[in-house]
Enzyme design. Structure first.
Site, PDB file in Angstrom:
ATOM      1  N   TYR A  71       0.836  -1.209   0.000  1.00  0.00           N
ATOM      2  CA  TYR A  71       0.000   0.000   0.000  1.00  0.00           C
ATOM      3  C   TYR A  71       0.868   1.256   0.000  1.00  0.00           C
ATOM      4  O   TYR A  71       0.630   2.194  -0.752  1.00  0.00           O
ATOM      5  CB  TYR A  71      -0.935   0.009   1.217  1.00  0.00           C
ATOM      6  CG  TYR A  71      -1.963   1.109   1.146  1.00  0.00           C
ATOM      7  CD1 TYR A  71      -3.211   0.887   0.562  1.00  0.00           C
ATOM      8  CD2 TYR A  71      -1.682   2.397   1.622  1.00  0.00           C
ATOM      9  CE1 TYR A  71      -4.147   1.898   0.471  1.00  0.00           C
ATOM     10  CE2 TYR A  71      -2.619   3.411   1.530  1.00  0.00           C
ATOM     11  CZ  TYR A  71      -3.855   3.160   0.960  1.00  0.00           C
ATOM     12  OH  TYR A  71      -4.776   4.163   0.861  1.00  0.00           O
ATOM     13  N   PHE A 123      -5.945  20.960 -24.373  1.00  0.00           N
ATOM     14  CA  PHE A 123      -6.638  19.721 -24.703  1.00  0.00           C
ATOM     15  C   PHE A 123      -8.004  19.770 -24.014  1.00  0.00           C
ATOM     16  O   PHE A 123      -8.168  20.441 -22.998  1.00  0.00           O
ATOM     17  CB  PHE A 123      -5.811  18.528 -24.213  1.00  0.00           C
ATOM     18  CG  PHE A 123      -6.475  17.213 -24.473  1.00  0.00           C
ATOM     19  CD1 PHE A 123      -6.661  16.761 -25.771  1.00  0.00           C
ATOM     20  CD2 PHE A 123      -6.941  16.428 -23.435  1.00  0.00           C
ATOM     21  CE1 PHE A 123      -7.299  15.555 -26.016  1.00  0.00           C
ATOM     22  CE2 PHE A 123      -7.571  15.216 -23.675  1.00  0.00           C
ATOM     23  CZ  PHE A 123      -7.747  14.779 -24.967  1.00  0.00           C
ATOM     24  N   ASP A 124      -9.005  19.058 -24.528  1.00  0.00           N
ATOM     25  CA  ASP A 124     -10.377  19.255 -23.999  1.00  0.00           C
ATOM     26  C   ASP A 124     -10.543  18.950 -22.505  1.00  0.00           C
ATOM     27  O   ASP A 124     -11.239  19.677 -21.815  1.00  0.00           O
ATOM     28  CB  ASP A 124     -11.476  18.572 -24.828  1.00  0.00           C
ATOM     29  CG  ASP A 124     -11.052  17.314 -25.541  1.00  0.00           C
ATOM     30  OD1 ASP A 124      -9.869  17.199 -25.878  1.00  0.00           O
ATOM     31  OD2 ASP A 124     -11.906  16.457 -25.786  1.00  0.00           O
ATOM     32  N   ASP A 214       1.894  20.505 -20.180  1.00  0.00           N
ATOM     33  CA  ASP A 214       0.997  19.364 -20.353  1.00  0.00           C
ATOM     34  C   ASP A 214       1.752  18.424 -21.294  1.00  0.00           C
ATOM     35  O   ASP A 214       1.744  18.612 -22.510  1.00  0.00           O
ATOM     36  CB  ASP A 214      -0.339  19.835 -20.929  1.00  0.00           C
ATOM     37  CG  ASP A 214      -1.365  18.695 -20.985  1.00  0.00           C
ATOM     38  OD1 ASP A 214      -1.008  17.565 -20.611  1.00  0.00           O
ATOM     39  OD2 ASP A 214      -2.507  18.961 -21.403  1.00  0.00           O
ATOM     40  N   ALA A 216       2.023  15.094 -22.244  1.00  0.00           N
ATOM     41  CA  ALA A 216       1.656  13.726 -22.652  1.00  0.00           C
ATOM     42  C   ALA A 216       2.579  13.196 -23.752  1.00  0.00           C
ATOM     43  O   ALA A 216       2.939  12.023 -23.758  1.00  0.00           O
ATOM     44  CB  ALA A 216       0.206  13.700 -23.130  1.00  0.00           C
ATOM     45  N   LYS A 257       0.034   8.050 -23.381  1.00  0.00           N
ATOM     46  CA  LYS A 257       0.515   8.434 -24.707  1.00  0.00           C
ATOM     47  C   LYS A 257       1.981   7.995 -24.826  1.00  0.00           C
ATOM     48  O   LYS A 257       2.233   6.825 -24.977  1.00  0.00           O
ATOM     49  CB  LYS A 257       0.356   9.946 -24.921  1.00  0.00           C
ATOM     50  CG  LYS A 257      -0.946  10.544 -24.355  1.00  0.00           C
ATOM     51  CD  LYS A 257      -2.202  10.106 -25.063  1.00  0.00           C
ATOM     52  CE  LYS A 257      -3.493  10.523 -24.381  1.00  0.00           C
ATOM     53  NZ  LYS A 257      -3.649  11.891 -23.962  1.00  0.00           N
ATOM     54  N   HIS A 449     -20.247  14.540 -28.482  1.00  0.00           N
ATOM     55  CA  HIS A 449     -19.734  13.667 -29.546  1.00  0.00           C
ATOM     56  C   HIS A 449     -19.579  12.220 -29.089  1.00  0.00           C
ATOM     57  O   HIS A 449     -19.620  11.312 -29.891  1.00  0.00           O
ATOM     58  CB  HIS A 449     -18.417  14.206 -30.114  1.00  0.00           C
ATOM     59  CG  HIS A 449     -17.253  14.098 -29.191  1.00  0.00           C
ATOM     60  ND1 HIS A 449     -17.100  14.918 -28.091  1.00  0.00           N
ATOM     61  CD2 HIS A 449     -16.184  13.265 -29.183  1.00  0.00           C
ATOM     62  CE1 HIS A 449     -15.980  14.583 -27.469  1.00  0.00           C
ATOM     63  NE2 HIS A 449     -15.414  13.595 -28.101  1.00  0.00           N
TER      64      HIS A 449
HETATM   65  C1  LIG Z   1      -4.828  12.636 -23.303  1.00  0.00           C
HETATM   66  C2  LIG Z   1      -4.473  13.970 -22.867  1.00  0.00           C
HETATM   67  C3  LIG Z   1      -4.896  14.478 -21.628  1.00  0.00           C
HETATM   68  C4  LIG Z   1      -5.833  13.719 -20.715  1.00  0.00           C
HETATM   69  O1  LIG Z   1      -5.280  12.521 -20.307  1.00  0.00           O
HETATM   70  P1  LIG Z   1      -6.148  11.223 -19.971  1.00  0.00           P
HETATM   71  O2  LIG Z   1      -5.078  10.226 -19.611  1.00  0.00           O
HETATM   72  O3  LIG Z   1      -6.924  10.855 -21.179  1.00  0.00           O
HETATM   73  O4  LIG Z   1      -7.011  11.550 -18.811  1.00  0.00           O
HETATM   74  C5  LIG Z   1      -4.476  15.750 -21.269  1.00  0.00           C
HETATM   75  N1  LIG Z   1      -3.692  16.480 -22.071  1.00  0.00           N
HETATM   76  C6  LIG Z   1      -3.277  16.034 -23.274  1.00  0.00           C
HETATM   77  C7  LIG Z   1      -2.412  16.895 -24.126  1.00  0.00           C
HETATM   78  C8  LIG Z   1      -3.657  14.771 -23.714  1.00  0.00           C
HETATM   79  O5  LIG Z   1      -3.259  14.336 -24.921  1.00  0.00           O
END
Ligand SMILES: *Cc1c(COP(=O)(O)O)cnc(C)c1O
Length: 459
Positions: A71, A123-124, A214, A216, A257, A449
């Site tokens: 844990y 990103f959304d 951000d 990813a 990613k 969507h």
């Molecule tokens: C995918 C993504 C996110 C969100 O991540 P999740 O793992 O899907 O929650 C945030 N910012 C960017 C640039 C992304 O490509």
């Protein structure tokens, strides 16, 4: 353009089911012409997303077996910390269960109600979490970022002058900080130069603002920097990553990613104990104890290995090469797309390919449906269907471009699969004027969507 061969061989295979045109028509009707409602088994080549859909290596699978499920204080946690500290150079690193979990933990701590967050483009989910924290997201991408027809090396860059004008106009107290998304997902996985990150850092220092990466797709971004930014031609991916992260105060990361795990995320703080203290409370409330952050020990272990594998130049050359190969085939066939191709896939310009379909009938979605009917390929709309209605007037909103996104999962599909995709698009382009637009028959109030029901519009 030559296909860059895979720097790996295949050890495990997952059979795919082939479908007939009639089966695909039935499946789409049952799914109300929305690819999200298809069963994955009904899909031959799935280009819906590159998120969490990558293939792990034998080394990652082996790491899963040595995952420590304690844990607190698990060995796998310390393994991940060592890798993250070495790679990013930040004092504090925190696992979380995915990218949006990092957003949910971070933004409430750093946002005062009504403050603006500026970005090269949100990103959304990031945009959503800024809003949930009471902030106001503002996209300020460079002008080349929205021009699909002309080439530019770094279409993901922020418009730093526009950012400065915004800060001056609204007053620095109204600004919470700057988020730099690398690569810039929403404009097509387009890279951000280190020069641009440095300029953003200088601007933030001038006004005393925080910068968040951000990150990813940090490794794909670093590979583009190596290929296109002269100063870094002889740098390693690790050096470019370090230099990029050195321009920010925090990072948030979806590890689904570039870190090539099926589930995972991270937060990093360069050196700010006050912020770390506040983040920790949120992590424990939302994600779990600090040393696992919503992940199993085996996930931490696979992530530690994946972060290192992401830096391999042979892999990155092949990875970026896949999108470029598909782009070159589409160019030959006269299918328009965001040029140059970004890191994680090809964004086909459905607005240009299907000019007879008005934006209110979703050209990007129409092409996605047609690709499925043609060859069992799943993709998705990045256009006016993805844009929700105006929250106040409830009027439909027009997206800046009508894209169909062909996201390429990591280490999953071969050259022959990409040829199937190119052949299908070529066939559709030849009868483009017969592709129908779509209308919505049912939609939820937000994020429509994913679940909307649609039907073709009779010509
Ligand atoms: C995918 C993504 C996110 C969100 O991540 P999740 O793992 O899907 O929650 C945030 N910012 C960017 C640039 C992304 O490509």
């Amino acid at each position: 353009m030559k296909y860059i061969a895979e720097p790996f061989k295949i050890k495990v295979v997952e059979p795919l089911r082939m479908t007939t045109a009639e089966e695909r028509r039935e499946a789409m009707e049952r799914a109300y012409f929305n690819g999200f409602a298809l069963r994955a088994e009904e899909v031959y080549i799935d280009l819906q997303t590159d998120s969490g859909t990558g293939a792990m290596t034998n080394t990652q699978w082996a790491a899963i077996m040595v995952g420590d499920e304690s844990y607190s204080g698990a060995r796998s946690y310390y393994h991940l910390m060592k890798v993250a500290e070495d790679l990013f150079g930040y004092a504090y690193n925190q696992p979380v269960h995915q990218g949006r979990a990092a957003e949910k933990v971070v933004f409430p701590v750093l946002t005062k109600p009504g403050q603006y967050w500026l970005s090269n483009t949100f990103f959304d989910t990031t945009r959503g979490h800024v809003g949930l924290a009471g902030g106001r997201p503002v996209d300020l991408v460079c002008p080349e970022g929205l021009d699909t027809s002309t080439y530019a090396d770094f279409k993901g860059d922020a418009d730093v002058e526009a950012m400065e004008r915004f800060i001056v106009e609204h007053g620095v107290d109204q600004i919470a900080g700057i988020v730099m998304t690398i690569t810039n997902n929403t404009v097509g996985g387009q890279p951000v130069s280190v020069g641009n990150l440095r300029a953003v850092r200088a601007l933030a220092d001038q006004y005393g603002l925080l910068v968040i990466l951000d990150a990813a797709r940090f490794a794909e971004n670093a590979m583009f920097v190596k290929q296109r930014e002269a100063e870094f031609a002889d740098s390693t991916i690790e050096q470019i990553t370090r230099e990029s992260f050195a321009q920010a105060d925090l990072f948030i990361m979806s590890a689904k990613k570039d870190a090539i795990v099926n589930m995972g995320g991270m937060i990093g703080v360069r050196d700010n104990e006050e912020i770390v203290g506040k983040l920790k409370s949120n992590v424990i409330a939302f994600e779990g104890y600090l040393t696992y952050g919503g992940l199993a020990g085996r996930d931490l272990e696979a992530l530690a290995v994946g972060l290192r594998e992401a830096l391999d130049e042979d892999y990155l050359r092949y990875r970026l090469g896949q999108g470029q190969y598909l782009g070159a085939r589409l160019e030959k066939a006269g299918v328009p797309f965001q040029n140059p191709v970004g890191g994680h896939g090809v964004f086909v310009d459905a607005g240009k390919l299907l000019p007879h379909i008005p934006w209110q009938q979703f050209p990007g979605h129409a092409l996605a449906v047609e690709l499925y009917l043609e060859a069992g390929i799943r993709s998705c709309d990045i256009g006016s269907l993805l844009m929700d209605r105006d929250p106040v007037t409830h009027e439909p909103q027009q997206a800046p471009a009508e894209f169909t996104r062909l996201a390429i999962p990591r280490r999953v599909y071969t050259q022959a699969h990409l040829d199937v995709v190119a052949d299908a698009l070529e066939a559709i382009a030849a009868r483009a004027d017969q592709v129908p637009g779509y209308e919505i028959t049912w939609e939820p109030p937000v994020l429509r969507h994913f679940t909307a029901h649609l039907r073709p519009v009779k010509p």
